[in-house]
Scaffold this motif. Structure first.
Motif, PDB file in Angstrom:
ATOM      1  N   MET A  61      -9.938 -77.044  19.692  1.00 54.97           N
ATOM      2  CA  MET A  61      -8.515 -77.366  19.689  1.00 54.97           C
ATOM      3  C   MET A  61      -7.859 -76.997  21.015  1.00 54.97           C
ATOM      4  O   MET A  61      -7.006 -77.727  21.541  1.00 54.97           O
ATOM      5  N   SER A  62      -8.259 -75.858  21.592  1.00 49.57           N
ATOM      6  CA  SER A  62      -7.601 -75.363  22.808  1.00 49.57           C
ATOM      7  C   SER A  62      -7.871 -76.234  24.022  1.00 49.57           C
ATOM      8  O   SER A  62      -7.185 -76.107  25.039  1.00 49.57           O
ATOM      9  N   ILE A  63      -8.871 -77.117  23.934  1.00 42.90           N
ATOM     10  CA  ILE A  63      -9.170 -78.023  25.045  1.00 42.90           C
ATOM     11  C   ILE A  63      -7.941 -78.843  25.422  1.00 42.90           C
ATOM     12  O   ILE A  63      -7.691 -79.129  26.592  1.00 42.90           O
ATOM     13  N   ALA A  64      -7.157 -79.224  24.410  1.00 46.49           N
ATOM     14  CA  ALA A  64      -5.972 -80.044  24.679  1.00 46.49           C
ATOM     15  C   ALA A  64      -4.936 -79.294  25.498  1.00 46.49           C
ATOM     16  O   ALA A  64      -4.053 -79.918  26.096  1.00 46.49           O
ATOM     17  N   TYR A  65      -5.018 -77.984  25.551  1.00 45.96           N
ATOM     18  CA  TYR A  65      -4.104 -77.178  26.361  1.00 45.96           C
ATOM     19  C   TYR A  65      -4.593 -77.068  27.803  1.00 45.96           C
ATOM     20  O   TYR A  65      -3.940 -76.422  28.621  1.00 45.96           O
ATOM     21  N   LEU A  66      -5.732 -77.697  28.100  1.00 41.41           N
ATOM     22  CA  LEU A  66      -6.349 -77.540  29.421  1.00 41.41           C
ATOM     23  C   LEU A  66      -6.727 -78.865  30.056  1.00 41.41           C
ATOM     24  O   LEU A  66      -7.525 -78.876  30.999  1.00 41.41           O
ATOM     25  N   ASP A  67      -6.203 -79.964  29.555  1.00 42.40           N
ATOM     26  CA  ASP A  67      -6.592 -81.250  30.130  1.00 42.40           C
ATOM     27  C   ASP A  67      -5.889 -81.465  31.473  1.00 42.40           C
ATOM     28  O   ASP A  67      -5.014 -80.683  31.859  1.00 42.40           O
ATOM     29  N   PRO A  68      -6.277 -82.494  32.229  1.00 41.64           N
ATOM     30  CA  PRO A  68      -5.675 -82.719  33.550  1.00 41.64           C
ATOM     31  C   PRO A  68      -4.163 -82.851  33.535  1.00 41.64           C
ATOM     32  O   PRO A  68      -3.496 -82.516  34.514  1.00 41.64           O
ATOM     33  N   GLN A 144      -5.423 -89.542  30.975  1.00 41.58           N
ATOM     34  CA  GLN A 144      -5.416 -88.336  31.797  1.00 41.58           C
ATOM     35  C   GLN A 144      -6.832 -87.826  32.062  1.00 41.58           C
ATOM     36  O   GLN A 144      -7.129 -87.335  33.149  1.00 41.58           O
ATOM     37  N   GLU A 145      -7.686 -87.946  31.058  1.00 43.12           N
ATOM     38  CA  GLU A 145      -9.083 -87.535  31.256  1.00 43.12           C
ATOM     39  C   GLU A 145      -9.761 -88.423  32.294  1.00 43.12           C
ATOM     40  O   GLU A 145     -10.512 -87.945  33.157  1.00 43.12           O
ATOM     41  N   VAL A 146      -9.489 -89.728  32.225  1.00 50.91           N
ATOM     42  CA  VAL A 146     -10.045 -90.667  33.200  1.00 50.91           C
ATOM     43  C   VAL A 146      -9.559 -90.334  34.607  1.00 50.91           C
ATOM     44  O   VAL A 146     -10.331 -90.305  35.573  1.00 50.91           O
ATOM     45  N   ILE A 147      -8.256 -90.075  34.728  1.00 53.63           N
ATOM     46  CA  ILE A 147      -7.673 -89.743  36.034  1.00 53.63           C
ATOM     47  C   ILE A 147      -8.304 -88.468  36.592  1.00 53.63           C
ATOM     48  O   ILE A 147      -8.706 -88.410  37.760  1.00 53.63           O
ATOM     49  N   GLY A 148      -8.387 -87.440  35.762  1.00 55.11           N
ATOM     50  CA  GLY A 148      -8.956 -86.167  36.227  1.00 55.11           C
ATOM     51  C   GLY A 148     -10.383 -86.309  36.687  1.00 55.11           C
ATOM     52  O   GLY A 148     -10.774 -85.780  37.743  1.00 55.11           O
TER      53      GLY A 148
END
Length: 553
Positions: A61-68, A144-148
């Motif tokens: 769940m915490s991954i969403a707090y760390l995306d690009p 955002q994941e693609v951009i990062g």
């Protein structure tokens, strides 16, 4: 409590049966193909062995707090307001923990995740609308994941891999990571923890080499102030809230906790599961807060108040081939993920730039699987529809890649990174469509029994929901002047805004009735939107139930 226990047993039976069907069904696979056994209550108040058994869903769940998108918001806050918005970051994380606690409790107590309960409680039109809103948030996160990932690959390859090629590479890496969950649930969770570790080390390294002023960091965290702040700093603060609290993440967490084999017939087992899931979520979000803090503090120390001319001279002194990225003018420099990496390389050495890129790559990749699972749970819950996982990924990633490739080919990396700000606004706009439903269901005594929200939780979550809605309307008011000045555009915005307000009002009306404001039922409402107090937790009819019991026996 006996009735609640019987209802929980029925839901557990349905859940086990669903998993077994999926095991034998080659058309679809889900996160729940494997259940993790947890120790039974034994009277001990706390056990690290039990905490370990429950550890996993909170870190996913915490991954969403760390995306690009979060990283972009962090460095923007540091560059524009120095350390003055750190308290907003900390408060947003605490509020996020409060909402994740509700999501986890809903999944543990009922055995159903948020989208599944919404399917049974809301009429068809509102629940399909909610599904569309969740899908918009998931697609925005996927962009955002693609951009990062594309930016990280560009930096690591010194620009030798074209930007559009980096975007296309994300198609391949997505399906590669989908193979990981075939090796077991615990291994998948361990891999996500490994990615979080990479981010911790990468951004922690940047924090050490930048060596920000520690008293200023502490003051920014614990003293809510923003001296001499203007509209730009205010927007950055609001953007932090939108970036931290992700709407689809609430749906995700309510589903992830179902991966633990909790005996819902026992009140003690449910209470214990709630406690350990909360502790695990608190630890995971504390780690995510530290990572976000590292990024904000690094750019608060080194980027705040610097003009493009200052950065240009720093890069030319370091003989950086990217010095032209900062023009020789006395204008305050813009910052984004790409410029931030180049600046770190100029200021602290080439290693800092590559380590930054590795951290961004881990942040981008980690959101791939969580977005996939969020979409899968939303589709299964709202539409009662199951797709193969690769089909689910292809659907989301195709929509995410098309606009990203277009900008990468015809514009440039600066325009690509600028999309993150718009996407953070988009995430913020979707928040009420997760906050209000989770508040509605966790306040329901029929659904939650004695585990329903207490008075303090009701007040805090209600205030948060109202604040988010007000923030969203402010966002719209700020961004409207930047849109093309054409009557068609204004008409479109007016229609969207009217729909947004009316749908939010409907969800609020539905929530308040569930909280006991029954006089609101007197308000006329179309039949397809009527409130229903019927909630049958018994999912199977008698014939299907008999077949299920035969299958299990």
């Amino acid at each position: 409590m006996e009735n609640l226990s019987n209802e929980m047993a029925e839901m557990t039976t349905k859940s086990v049966n669903t998993d077994r069907r999926n095991d034998n069904d080659t058309t679809a696979s889900t996160y729940f193909d494997e259940r993790v056994a947890v120790p039974q209550p034994d009277g001990t108040r706390f056990s690290f062995r039990k905490l370990w058994a429950f550890t996993g869903p909170g870190f996913l769940m915490s991954i969403a707090y760390l995306d690009p998108g979060n990283i972009e918001s962090d460095l923007g806050a540091g560059a524009s307001a120095q350390f003055k918005l750190l308290w907003v970051l900390m408060l947003s994380t605490v509020l996020g923990l409060l909402m994740q606690r509700l999501a986890a409790r809903l999944g543990v107590v009922t055995g159903l995740h948020l989208a599944e309960i919404a399917f049974k409680r809301y009429p068809k039109v509102p629940r399909v609308t909610l599904w569309v809103m969740v899908e918009i948030a998931i697609i925005g996160s996927d962009i955002q994941e693609v951009i990062g990932t594309a930016i990280a690959i560009s930096i690591l390859s010194n620009g030798k891999v074209p930007l559009y090629a980096g975007v296309l590479i994300t198609i391949v890496d997505t399906f590669t990571f989908l193979l990981l969950d075939r090796y077991g649930l615990r291994k998948l969770e361990a891999f996500f923890c490994f990615l979080i570790t990479i981010m911790s080390v990468s951004f922690g390294y940047e924090y050490v080499v930048a060596s920000p002023d520690q008293p200023s960091v502490l003051k920014g965290m614990f003293f809510p102030y923003c001296e001499n702040c203007g509209s730009d700093e205010l927007l950055q603060g609001i953007g932090i809230v939108g970036a931290i609290i992700m709407p689809h993440n609430i749906y995700l967490h309510s589903a992830l906790v179902k991966s633990r084999d909790v005996n819902r017939k026992q009140k003690e087992a449910v209470s214990e599961a709630n406690m350990y899931f909360f502790i695990e979520a608190a630890i995971a979000l504390f780690v995510s807060f530290l990572i976000n803090l590292f990024v904000t503090a690094v750019f608060a120390e080194g980027f705040y108040g610097r003009s493009s001319e200052d950065l240009y001279h720093i890069c030319t002194s370091a003989n950086s081939p990217h010095a032209d990225l900062f023009n020789d003018s006395n204008v305050v420099a813009d910052v984004d993920i790409y410029r931030g990496g180049i600046y770190l390389g100029c200021k602290y050495g080439i290693a800092a730039m590559y380590i930054w890129a590795i951290g961004i790559l881990a942040a981008g990749q980690s959101s791939t699987m969580t977005g996939t699972y969020s979409g899968q749970f939303a589709m299964e819950g709202f539409l009662n529809l199951t797709w193969k996982r690769w089909q689910r990924v292809l659907f989301t990633r195709s929509i995410a890649i098309l606009p990203t490739v277009f900008i990468a080919i015809y514009k440039g990396i600066q325009d690509l990174t600028g999309m993150n700000n718009l996407l953070n606004v988009l995430m913020s706009l979707q928040l009420p469509f997760a906050l209000i439903p989770i508040l509605t269901f966790t306040n329901s005594e029929k659904l939650m029994g004695e585990f329903k929200n207490g008075l303090v939780t009701k007040i805090l979550t209600s205030v948060l929901s109202v604040a988010v809605i007000v923030i969203n309307l402010y966002f719209v008011a700020v961004y409207i002047p930047d849109l093309p000045r054409h009557w068609a555009m204004y008409l479109l915005i007016a229609i969207i805004l009217l729909f947004y307000v009316l749908f939010t009002a409907y969800l609020t009306w539905y929530c308040l009735i569930g909280m006991g404001w029954t006089w609101l039922l007197k308000i006329p409402c179309p039949k397809f939107l009527e409130y229903t107090d019927e909630f049958s937790i018994e999912i199977l009819d008698e014939e299907e139930g008999d077949d299920t019991m035969n299958d299990i026996s």
